[in-house]
Design an enzyme around this catalytic site. Sequence first.
Site, short mmCIF file in Angstrom:
data_model
loop_
_atom_site.label_atom_id
_atom_site.label_comp_id
_atom_site.label_asym_id
_atom_site.label_seq_id
_atom_site.Cartn_x
_atom_site.Cartn_y
_atom_site.Cartn_z
N ALA A 1 0.81 -1.22 0.00
CA ALA A 1 0.00 0.00 0.00
C ALA A 1 0.85 1.27 0.00
CB ALA A 1 -0.93 -0.01 1.22
N ASP A 2 2.16 1.13 -0.18
CA ASP A 2 3.04 2.28 -0.03
C ASP A 2 2.84 3.33 -1.13
OD1 ASP A 2 5.64 3.19 1.48
OD2 ASP A 2 5.97 3.54 -0.65
N VAL A 3 2.51 4.53 -0.73
CA VAL A 3 2.24 5.59 -1.70
C VAL A 3 3.49 5.96 -2.50
CG1 VAL A 3 1.56 8.02 -1.91
CG2 VAL A 3 0.36 6.52 -0.33
#
Length: 316
Positions: free
Chosen positions: A268-270
């Site tokens: 989920a890392d932006v």
Amino acid sequence: MRSNGERQYRWADEALAVLDTPEDYHFDEALAYLNRSESECLHQVEGRTVYKALDIGGEPVLMAIGMGIVEEAQGRTVTVRFLNGRPEEERVGRSIAFIREWMDLDTDISGFYRIGGQDPLLGPVIERYRGLRLIGVPSLFEALCWTVAGQQINLAFAYTLKKRLVEAFGSRIVHEGREFMLFPSAEQIASLQPEELRELKFTGSKAETLIRIARLIQEGELSKEGLLELGDFREAEKKLISVRGIGPWTANYVMMRCLRNRDAFPLADVGLHNAIRRRLGRTEKPSLPEVEDMGARWAPWRAYATFYLWSTLTES
DNA sequence: AACCAGGAAACCG
DNA sequence: CGGTTTCATGGT
């Protein structure tokens, strides 16, 4: 290859240790990563030297980490100068071990280059950053604090929060006019009330999570050794996620940077999403299933793939 | 000045 | 379950 007990360094002079480095290593790539924020307080980059303090057995060790002394080896070797005197051998060993782990000097990453080099998205990134190794956060407590602090806020603010935490509860050493900061221990944070962290502008939930983590570590319920002993990293991930305030992103981030699982993947890392978006020349970020599919191509080196992609974000 | 940020938990149908 | 809302503050 490294064998246990074998010395990983030699002395160039009384206080300057020269470390063996793997082939295909470039210190400048590490420097670029270490120097990406002005607000970093736990080390300081000046020119081609990194200044850092460690607490080894309750006493500070102050180090200037730099390049090799032989010109032809510049950039491919690492040296450590002990600024406050050469410690006794055992503490030198622990300091050098920290550096090797921090800089990931003992992992053979040729498999990553083989797999990633074939990949259309990752190939050019590897070409550009070849020689970079995943900079770790060897302390579990520091890694967890940094990661929890960084949840759902921009990096600049995350650095600000970390700095406030260190300035309020860590320690500061001044040596020959240069300032060194040490991260607070779990014990120091375990005794706090959430309000004391809220004053630093941590959210209520993060404040409680940090104190909860500090207490779990103090009690021995959570430890780096314990997590590594679980063997199966899915068990370590489960154990981390069982702590309230630690979700899949935080667990994988910590596995990547502290437990050194080269296949951990903060899905989920932006930052990862933005790096992928830019590599693809798109305006929209990739969907989670897309990111998962790319990750599948990069296994079992997804942590390294993520780290290399992060490095591209500092390019304007 | 709105929108987003290196997410996670609570909530809801 | 799987999607939606809330938390909470600062950067850009």
